[in-house]
Design a protein around this motif. Structure first.
Motif, short mmCIF file in Angstrom:
data_model
loop_
_atom_site.label_atom_id
_atom_site.label_comp_id
_atom_site.label_asym_id
_atom_site.label_seq_id
_atom_site.Cartn_x
_atom_site.Cartn_y
_atom_site.Cartn_z
N THR A 172 0.83 -1.20 0.00
CA THR A 172 0.00 0.00 0.00
C THR A 172 0.87 1.25 0.00
OG1 THR A 172 -1.67 -1.21 1.28
CG2 THR A 172 -1.89 1.18 1.17
N TYR A 173 1.88 1.25 0.87
CA TYR A 173 2.79 2.41 0.95
C TYR A 173 3.51 2.61 -0.38
CZ TYR A 173 6.42 5.51 2.82
OH TYR A 173 7.25 6.58 3.05
N LYS A 174 3.96 1.53 -0.98
CA LYS A 174 4.66 1.60 -2.27
C LYS A 174 3.72 2.12 -3.36
CE LYS A 174 7.44 -1.19 -5.46
NZ LYS A 174 8.01 -2.53 -5.74
N ASN A 175 2.49 1.61 -3.37
CA ASN A 175 1.52 2.06 -4.37
C ASN A 175 1.28 3.56 -4.28
OD1 ASN A 175 1.23 -0.52 -5.29
ND2 ASN A 175 -0.80 -0.86 -4.46
N VAL A 176 1.17 4.05 -3.03
CA VAL A 176 0.91 5.48 -2.82
C VAL A 176 2.08 6.32 -3.32
CG1 VAL A 176 0.63 7.26 -1.07
CG2 VAL A 176 -0.71 5.16 -0.92
N LEU A 177 3.31 5.93 -2.96
CA LEU A 177 4.48 6.73 -3.32
C LEU A 177 4.73 6.76 -4.82
CD1 LEU A 177 7.19 6.00 -0.60
CD2 LEU A 177 5.60 7.91 -0.76
N ILE A 225 -2.19 12.72 -9.02
CA ILE A 225 -2.95 11.98 -8.01
C ILE A 225 -2.50 12.37 -6.61
CG2 ILE A 225 -3.36 9.67 -7.04
CD1 ILE A 225 -3.38 8.57 -9.84
N GLN A 226 -1.19 12.59 -6.44
CA GLN A 226 -0.65 12.93 -5.12
C GLN A 226 -1.28 14.22 -4.58
OE1 GLN A 226 1.10 10.87 -3.54
NE2 GLN A 226 2.39 9.69 -4.92
N ILE A 227 -1.45 15.21 -5.45
CA ILE A 227 -1.97 16.49 -4.99
C ILE A 227 -3.50 16.52 -4.91
CG2 ILE A 227 0.03 17.74 -5.87
CD1 ILE A 227 -1.64 18.64 -8.25
N SER A 228 -4.13 15.46 -5.38
CA SER A 228 -5.61 15.44 -5.38
C SER A 228 -6.18 14.87 -4.10
CB SER A 228 -6.12 14.63 -6.58
OG SER A 228 -5.80 13.25 -6.42
N ARG A 229 -5.33 14.26 -3.24
CA ARG A 229 -5.82 13.61 -2.02
C ARG A 229 -5.28 14.30 -0.79
NH1 ARG A 229 -6.82 7.31 -2.05
NH2 ARG A 229 -7.84 8.12 -0.21
N ASN A 230 -6.13 14.34 0.24
CA ASN A 230 -5.70 14.87 1.53
C ASN A 230 -4.74 13.89 2.19
OD1 ASN A 230 -5.99 15.15 4.59
ND2 ASN A 230 -6.98 17.01 3.85
N SER A 281 -12.61 -1.57 3.00
CA SER A 281 -12.92 -0.91 1.74
C SER A 281 -11.97 0.26 1.49
CB SER A 281 -14.37 -0.42 1.74
OG SER A 281 -14.68 0.24 0.53
N ASP A 282 -11.69 1.05 2.54
CA ASP A 282 -10.77 2.18 2.41
C ASP A 282 -9.36 1.71 2.11
OD1 ASP A 282 -12.84 3.89 2.91
OD2 ASP A 282 -12.32 4.26 5.00
N ALA A 283 -8.91 0.65 2.79
CA ALA A 283 -7.56 0.13 2.58
C ALA A 283 -7.42 -0.41 1.16
CB ALA A 283 -7.24 -0.95 3.61
N LEU A 284 -8.45 -1.10 0.69
CA LEU A 284 -8.39 -1.68 -0.66
C LEU A 284 -8.33 -0.61 -1.74
CD1 LEU A 284 -10.84 -4.70 -0.35
CD2 LEU A 284 -8.40 -4.81 -0.87
N GLU A 285 -8.91 0.55 -1.44
CA GLU A 285 -8.86 1.64 -2.41
C GLU A 285 -7.41 2.02 -2.72
OE1 GLU A 285 -10.41 6.27 -2.95
OE2 GLU A 285 -11.20 5.04 -1.32
N LEU A 286 -6.56 2.02 -1.68
CA LEU A 286 -5.14 2.32 -1.88
C LEU A 286 -4.39 1.11 -2.41
CD1 LEU A 286 -4.27 4.41 1.31
CD2 LEU A 286 -4.94 5.24 -0.94
N TYR A 329 -4.47 0.54 -6.18
CA TYR A 329 -3.70 1.41 -7.07
C TYR A 329 -2.70 0.58 -7.87
CZ TYR A 329 -5.00 6.05 -5.20
OH TYR A 329 -5.68 7.19 -4.87
N LYS A 330 -2.56 0.91 -9.12
CA LYS A 330 -1.56 0.25 -9.96
C LYS A 330 -0.31 1.13 -10.04
CE LYS A 330 -4.35 -3.13 -11.07
NZ LYS A 330 -4.14 -4.47 -10.50
N ILE A 331 0.84 0.51 -9.84
CA ILE A 331 2.09 1.25 -10.02
C ILE A 331 2.27 1.49 -11.53
CG2 ILE A 331 4.59 1.15 -9.80
CD1 ILE A 331 4.24 -0.45 -7.28
#
Length: 585
Positions: free
Chosen positions: A116-121, A127-132, A328-333, A336-338
Motif C-alpha cells: 500500500t505504501y509503495k503504491n501510494v508513493l 494523483i498525489q496532490i488530489s488527495r488529503n 474498503s478504504d484500505a483496498l482503495e489504496l 492502485y496500480k504502479i
C-alpha cells in the motif's frame, strides 16, 4: 462483503498462498487431533468404570490378547497413557496451529502494508496532490491493521469451522439426537444475534473508518501548526476537534466489543442448563448412571469444546463486519496500480548538454477546468540563470512542474536537446534535475543524511557531502558545530535558521550531481540580508549548471541573465533584469 474478499485475495502473493496451503493442512490435522482427543474420552471412561466390557468386544479382545494384556487392571495404565497422549497431541497441534497462523498472517499484513505504501508513493503527481494527506495516512494505517481486523479473523473462522465440523461428527457418532439438538440450539442463538446486530455493526464500522481519518487530520493540523497554536492560545480548539473525532470512534468500538462478548455469557449459562437436562434425559432413559456416564462425559466435553469454538466463530464474524468499511478504504489504496513506466530505465541514456525547449505548450488540470498554460514557447540554454516572475496563479509553478516531468502538456512538447520528454524517459531526466522549494523538507536526522537525502547511511560518500556543503557556503557553519556533519537538525529542521535550511537544500541538489537546479520561491520567506547571502551562494555555483529561479520579488532575480514574466498562463515579457524593471516603471 464477498466482493471485498475477492479484491483482497488478488493482493496475496503466490508465496503466501503456498504458505496458506500448508496452514490448511495443519488446520485439518489439528481438527483430527481434536476429534481423537474427544473420541478417546468414551473408551477411557468406559474402561475406568467397567473394564470387563472391553473383553466382551471381539476385536478389542483379540487386540488385548495380542498385546498380552490378560486382566482389567493391566488395561488401566495403557488406556490412561493412550488417552493422555491423545490429549497432549491435540494440545500440541493447537499450539502449532496458533504459531503458524499468527506468523503467516502477520507476514501477510506486512506485505499489505508495504504494498500500500509503495503504491501510494509511486502514483503520479496529479494523483498525489488530489488527495488529503490525512486520508492517505489513515488508509495506510487501515491497511497495516488488516491482520487483526480481517486476515486473522478469516483464518480463525476457517480453523474454527473445521474443528466444529469434526467435533459435530464425533458427537453425532455418540448420539445423533442430542448432538443435533445441541448444535442447532446454539447455532440458532448466534444466528439470531448476528441478524439483529447487522445494521448496527455496519453503521459503527462506517463511523470508525470515517473518524479515524478525522483523528489523523486533527493530529496533523494540531502538531503541524503548533507554533501558531501556542501563540494564539488555541490549544483548546484543537483539543475539541480531536475529542469530537475520537469519542464517536470510541463509542462505535465499544458497541462492537459489547456485541462480540455478550453471547458468551448467555451461551455458557444455557450450555450448563442443557447438559443438566441431557444428563437427566439419559439417566431416565437407561435407569443407570453408570451406563450413561461415559456417553454423558463425552457429550459434556464435546459441548465444553464446542462452545468456545462457536464463540470464536461469532467474535471473528463480528470483527470482520465491524471492519468492513476500513477494509474498503484500505483496498482503495491497495488497488492502485504502479505506473508501468516507474521501473523503466531509459534506453536513450540522453544527457542534457545544450538546451531546454517548451514548444506550443498548453495545459489544464482537467478537461472542463481553466487553461493554466497557453501557447508557451521558450528556449533555455545550458548554463543560463533564468528567473520567472508573475502573480499568484500566473502559471509559474505549473510550467516548472512540466519541466521536472511531474506532469505533461495537453498539447505541445517539452524537449531536452530536441528529445521529447515522455513517460518512458521521465525517470532518466529526473536524475539530472534538483528542486529546492521554499520549505525544504528535512528529516529528523543528521546534517549528513539530510544533504544526501534518500541515500542509505552506509552508502553516503562523506567527501562528496563536504564538497556540496562547501559549494553551498555552508561548510564553515557546519564545521563550527561540535558534532559537525553528525549534528541533528530536529524535526523539520527546527534547530536551523531559514538561511541554513536553504543552503542544505542547495547542498542536497549539488550532492545529486544535477545539471539543472530549480529554486521554487526558495528565498521568499527569508529576510533581505539572508536572501542576499543565499543568492550569492547560488550565483557562485558552477557556470555549467542551468539554474531556474521562481520568485515573487523581481529584486531576487538581479543576478539572472534572463527573466520570464508570466500572466494568466502566457509569457508576456522576456528580458534582462534592467529591461523588465524598465517595463515596470
Amino acid at each position: 462483503m464477498l466482493e471485498l474478499f475477492k479484491r483482497l485475495l488478488k493482493h496475496i502473493s503466490p508465496r503466501r498462498r503456498w504458505q496458506f496451503g500448508i496452514l490448511a493442512i495443519l488446520i485439518v490435522i489439528a481438527s483430527i487431533s481434536e476429534v481423537i482427543g474427544l473420541g478417546a474420552i468414551l473408551p477411557f471412561l468406559t474402561v475406568l468404570l467397567s473394564p470387563n466390557v472391553v473383553y466382551q468386544h471381539p476385536k478389542a479382545a483379540y487386540l488385548l490378547e495380542l498385546l498380552e494384556i490378560k486382566s482389567s487392571n493391566d488395561l488401566l495404565i495403557p488406556i490412561t497413557l493412550l488417552f493422555s497422549s491423545a490429549i497432549l497431541f491435540s494440545g500440541f497441534m493447537r499450539l502449532l496451529l496458533l504459531w503458524a497462523q499468527t506468523k503467516i498472517c502477520f507476514a501477510l499484513g506486512g506485505d499489505f502494508s508495504y504494498k500500500t505504501y509503495k503504491n501510494v508513493l509511486y502514483q503520479p503527481y496529479k494523483i498525489q496532490i488530489s488527495r488529503n494527506s490525512s486520508e492517505v495516512i489513515s488508509g495506510l494505517v487501515k491497511a497495516s491493521g488488516l491482520v487483526n481486523s480481517i486476515v486473522l479473523p478469516i483464518v480463525n473462522i476457517i480453523s474454527a469451522t473445521c474443528m466444529l465440523l469434526m467435533i459435530l461428527i464425533t458427537l453425532l457418532y455418540i448420539d445423533v439426537k442430542i448432538a443435533l439438538t445441541s448444535i442447532l440450539g446454539f447455532g440458532l442463538i448466534y444466528f439470531i444475534i448476528i441478524r439483529i446486530t447487522k445494521r448496527k455493526l455496519q453503521l459503527d464500522s462506517q463511523r470508525i473508518s470515517r473518524e479515524s481519518t478525522n483523528i489523523i487530520k486533527a493530529l496533523n493540523e494540531g502538531l503541524g501548526g503548533i507554533r501558531d497554536i501556542l501563540i494564539d492560545n488555541t490549544q483548546q480548539t484543537y483539543c475539541d476537534i480531536y475529542r469530537n473525532a475520537d469519542l464517536p470512534s470510541r463509542k462505535a468500538q465499544s458497541n462492537i466489543a459489547i456485541i462480540s462478548a455478550s453471547p458468551r455469557f448467555i451461551l455458557e449459562a444455557l450450555g450448563m442448563v442443557l447438559i443438566a437436562f441431557l444428563a437427566l434425559f439419559l439417566v431416565l432413559k437407561s435407569n443407570s448412571i453408570l451406563n450413561v456416564f461415559p456417553t454423558l462425559g463425552a457429550l459434556a466435553m464435546g459441548a465444553q469444546r464446542m462452545l468456545p469454538i462457536l464463540q470464536t466463530l461469532y467474535v471473528n464474524i463480528i470483527t470482520i463486519k465491524g471492519s468492513q468499511a476500513s477494509l474498503s478504504d484500505a483496498l482503495e489504496l491497495m488497488d492502485y496500480k504502479i505506473p508501468y513506466y516507474s521501473n523503466i530505465e531509459s534506453g536513450l541514456n540522453f544527457k542534457y548538454e545544450n538546451s531546454l525547449k517548451f514548444q506550443n505548450v498548453n495545459f489544464s488540470y482537467n478537461s472542463d477546468g481553466p487553461i493554466i498554460l497557453k501557447d508557451i514557447n521558450l528556449l533555455i540554454n545550458k548554463g543560463e540563470r533564468v528567473g520567472f516572475i508573475g502573480e499568484t496563479g500566473s502559471g509559474k509553478s505549473t510550467l516548472i512542474d512540466i519541466l521536472m516531468g511531474l506532469t505533461f502538456p495537453d498539447n505541445g512538447e517539452f524537449l531536452i536537446d530536441d528529445v521529447k520528454l515522455t513517460l518512458e524517459n521521465q525517470k532518466y531526466w529526473q536524475k539530472q534535475i534538483a528542486h529546492v522549494p521554499q520549505n525544504i523538507f528535512l528529516t529528523d536526522s543528521t546534517i549528513l543524511e539530510n544533504i544526501a537525502f534518500g541515500v542509505p547511511r552506509n552508502e553516503i560518500i562523506l567527501e562528496k557531502v563536504v564538497e556540496a556543503a562547501r559549494k553551498a557556503q555552508l561548510h564553515d557553519t557546519i564545521d563550527s558545530w561540535e558534532l559537525k556533519f553528525d549534528t541533528l537538525v530536529g524535526e523539520r529542521g527546527v534547530r536551523l535558521s531559514g538561511g541554513q535550511k536553504q543552503r542544505i537544500g542547495i547542498a542536497r541538489a549539488l550532492y545529486k550531481d544535477a545539471n539543472v537546479i530549480i529554486f521554487d520561491e526558495a528565498t521568499s520567506a527569508l529576510d533581505s540580508a539572508t536572501e542576499t547571502e543565499v543568492m550569492n551562494s547560488i550565483n557562485s555555483l558552477s557556470p555549467d549548471l542551468t539554474i531556474l529561479i521562481i520568485a515573487h520579488r523581481i529584486s531576487t532575480l538581479q543576478l539572472c541573465n534572463k527573466i520570464i514574466e508570466l500572466n494568466s498562463g502566457r509569457i508576456i515579457n522576456v528580458g534582462k533584469y534592467n529591461q523588465i524593471i524598465g517595463l515596470k516603471k
